[in-house]
Design an enzyme around this catalytic site. Structure first.
Site, mmCIF file in Angstrom:
data_model
loop_
_atom_site.group_PDB
_atom_site.id
_atom_site.type_symbol
_atom_site.label_atom_id
_atom_site.label_comp_id
_atom_site.label_asym_id
_atom_site.label_seq_id
_atom_site.Cartn_x
_atom_site.Cartn_y
_atom_site.Cartn_z
ATOM 1 N N PRO A 191 -35.627 84.919 32.872
ATOM 2 C CA PRO A 191 -34.420 85.473 33.532
ATOM 3 C C PRO A 191 -33.573 84.415 34.191
ATOM 4 C CG PRO A 191 -36.473 85.644 34.900
ATOM 5 C CD PRO A 191 -36.845 85.315 33.698
ATOM 6 N N ARG A 194 -16.353 84.187 36.169
ATOM 7 C CA ARG A 194 -16.830 85.322 35.427
ATOM 8 C C ARG A 194 -15.643 86.421 35.435
ATOM 9 N NH1 ARG A 194 -20.617 87.931 36.770
ATOM 10 N NH2 ARG A 194 -21.599 88.278 34.889
ATOM 11 N N GLY A 240 -32.420 88.915 31.021
ATOM 12 C CA GLY A 240 -31.577 90.043 30.833
ATOM 13 C C GLY A 240 -31.674 90.873 32.145
ATOM 14 N N CYS A 288 -2.854 77.093 37.678
ATOM 15 C CA CYS A 288 -1.514 77.338 36.926
ATOM 16 C C CYS A 288 -1.665 78.356 35.856
ATOM 17 C CB CYS A 288 -0.950 76.276 36.385
ATOM 18 S SG CYS A 288 -2.204 75.421 35.152
HETATM 19 N N1 LLP Z 1 -32.913 83.773 27.377
HETATM 20 C C1 LLP Z 1 -32.234 83.594 26.415
HETATM 21 C C2 LLP Z 1 -32.303 82.996 25.118
HETATM 22 C C3 LLP Z 1 -30.559 83.535 26.904
HETATM 23 O O1 LLP Z 1 -29.713 83.459 25.861
HETATM 24 C C4 LLP Z 1 -30.283 83.942 27.959
HETATM 25 C C5 LLP Z 1 -28.575 84.121 28.502
HETATM 26 C C6 LLP Z 1 -31.288 84.217 29.032
HETATM 27 C C7 LLP Z 1 -32.398 83.910 28.611
HETATM 28 C C8 LLP Z 1 -30.992 84.788 30.701
HETATM 29 O O2 LLP Z 1 -30.246 85.616 30.688
HETATM 30 P P1 LLP Z 1 -30.142 86.458 32.049
HETATM 31 O O3 LLP Z 1 -31.513 86.765 32.711
HETATM 32 O O4 LLP Z 1 -29.396 85.526 32.863
HETATM 33 O O5 LLP Z 1 -29.054 87.511 31.854
HETATM 34 N N2 LLP Z 1 -22.493 83.663 31.313
HETATM 35 C C9 LLP Z 1 -22.779 84.911 31.141
HETATM 36 C C10 LLP Z 1 -24.270 85.208 30.881
HETATM 37 C C11 LLP Z 1 -24.821 84.429 29.732
HETATM 38 C C12 LLP Z 1 -26.113 84.679 29.124
HETATM 39 C C13 LLP Z 1 -26.502 83.904 27.953
HETATM 40 N N3 LLP Z 1 -27.763 83.654 27.748
HETATM 41 C C14 LLP Z 1 -22.477 85.744 32.456
HETATM 42 O O6 LLP Z 1 -22.002 85.040 33.465
HETATM 43 O O7 LLP Z 1 -22.637 87.078 32.565
#
Ligand code: LLP
Length: 406
Positions: free
Chosen positions: A262, A300, A220, A330
């Site tokens: 991350p 996105r 996150g 399309c």
């Molecule tokens: N750990 C778990 C359990 C998760 O579900 C996720 C992301 C992460 C770590 C990594 O999160 P990050 O550091 O990348 O924020 N497709 C969306 C983001 C989906 C995230 C899903 N889970 C986007 O493009 O914003």
């Protein structure tokens, strides 16, 4: 940072659309986290779902990262790249019995996020080591679609059920060696991370879970997508995280590993999608710059309303005008940017779409039967890895081949 001339040279050499990844920047972001969070027990498990490019994965493997995997295929890929099984955590949700058994068979740590799955595990895999995913009950993220905390989402075991979870685990002699939470993607407030940590640590008592080896606080960490968006002060936040965790370990009675997972933080900024404009159309109220890529290759903006910076590589000093930067699919919604001011765009100009390293290629599809673009990884000023796009004919043959044998 990859220079404009390098992008242009890569586009000339490999054609467009082209994903370009800056391997050095990704490794720098990995190193950042260790600088921000001063704790020798820190482990970073890269969320492979963000970008599964094998060359990028190999760089992270060599840097010492672990992996957060969400499907059996992600586990298989991580093992194939050479990540040790004790450096991989499997955090799927709503997994089937077959998927669960398959990953349990690999020896990778499985993270269980429902009491239902935990009961099945206690019955069918007694005595095994597992991790439990709790819902931190904190809502934050850059889109409602990717906030995972709170009881309106499907994720994790509610904190209120900690005793019940411990009892079910004990009934099967399961060794709960880790606890996990993930609050959301693109967390807007540093306090959310600290609050989620508090909430997880609140249930992680030694009386309830005496065998813990790690706490995993998910992913996150946000990166700026807009030029005017400030960077979060991760130095300040990292200090607080380390202090909080040290205090917890003192209370728990043992030093545990602290894990984060991350995705965006490591890979978002390192990626760029280069596209070529082939059609300029002057509609009554809009100027449309039509490109040779589309939302299946970078979804996105369409899916989350996300902002991705766009640079006109070919005409950086052109007179600014306002454009809808559209793709070749399309659907009307097929836009990388709507009403964006950019230096004059001419036909055959190359545009660089920024922050395309996380959740772009990996969320890609071949909708409209357009193959996903080629990918190139640059490291130390050299091409480190190149993966060509599938050709139209290869894609068509793949479609035809899937029907064989029925
Ligand atoms: N750990 C778990 C359990 C998760 O579900 C996720 C992301 C992460 C770590 C990594 O999160 P990050 O550091 O990348 O924020 N497709 C969306 C983001 C989906 C995230 C899903 N889970 C986007 O493009 O914003």
């Amino acid at each position: 940072m990859i220079a404009r001339e390098t992008f242009l040279a890569l586009a000339r050499r490999y054609g467009t659309p082209l994903f370009v990844y800056d391997g050095d920047l990704m490794l720098e972001r990995y190193a950042d986290l260790f600088r921000f969070i001063p704790a020798d027990s820190l482990r970073i498990h890269y969320a492979l779902k963000a970008n599964y490019n094998p060359a990028l994965l190999s760089l992270l493997r060599d840097a010492g990262a672990g992996i957060d995997a969400v499907s059996p295929a992600e586990v298989e890929l991580a093992l194939a790249i050479g990540f040790a099984k004790d450096r991989i955590i499997y955090t799927a949700n709503n997994m089937t019995d077959a998927e669960f058994a398959k990953v349990m068979g690999t020896g990778v740590t499985v993270n269980i996020g429902s009491l239902s799955r935990l009961k099945k595990c206690a019955r069918e895999f007694p005595g095994r080591r597992i991790c439990l995913r709790f819902n931190p009950d904190v809502r934050d993220g850059d889109s409602a679609m990717t906030m995972t905390g709170g009881d309106l989402t499907k994720f994790g075991i509610l904190l209120d059920c900690a005793d019940e979870a411990a009892a079910i685990a004990a009934s099967g002699g399961l060794h709960v060696t880790g606890l996990h939470e993930h609050t959301g993607s693109g967390l807007q407030h540093a306090e959310s991370v600290l609050q989620s940590m508090d909430n997880l640590m609140g249930i992680a008592t030694s009386a309830r879970f005496p065998e813990l080896e790690f706490l995993d606080f998910g992913g996150g960490f946000k990166v700026p997508y807009r030029d005017d968006e400030p960077r979060i002060d991760y130095v300040d936040m990292g200090g607080k995280i380390a202090a909080k965790f040290a205090a917890f370990c003192a209370g728990y009675g043992r030093k545990l590993l602290m894990r984060f997972e991350p995705g965006k933080y490591l890979s978002a900024e390192c990626g760029t999608l280069i596209v070529e404009v082939n059609t300029i159309k002057h509609n009554r109220s809009r100027v449309i710059a039509g490109c040779n890529s589309g939302f299946p290759q970078l979804i996105r903006p369409v899916l989350y309303g996300a902002y991705h910076k766009i640079v006109n590589l070919s005409n950086p000093d052109g007179r600014p005008a306002v454009y809808d930067v559209c793709g070749n699919i399309c659907e009307t919604g097929d836009r990388f940017a709507e009403q964006r001011e950019l230096p004059e765009i001419r036909e055959y100009d190359l545009l660089a779409i920024g922050n395309a390293g996380a959740y772009c290629y990996s969320m890609g599809s071949v909708y409209n039967l357009r193959p996903m673009p080629a990918e190139v990884v640059v490291k130390g000023g050299e091409v480190f890895d190149f993966r060509p796009a599938e050709s139209d004919t290869e894609l068509v043959n793949r479609v035809l081949d899937r029907g064989k044998g029925r």
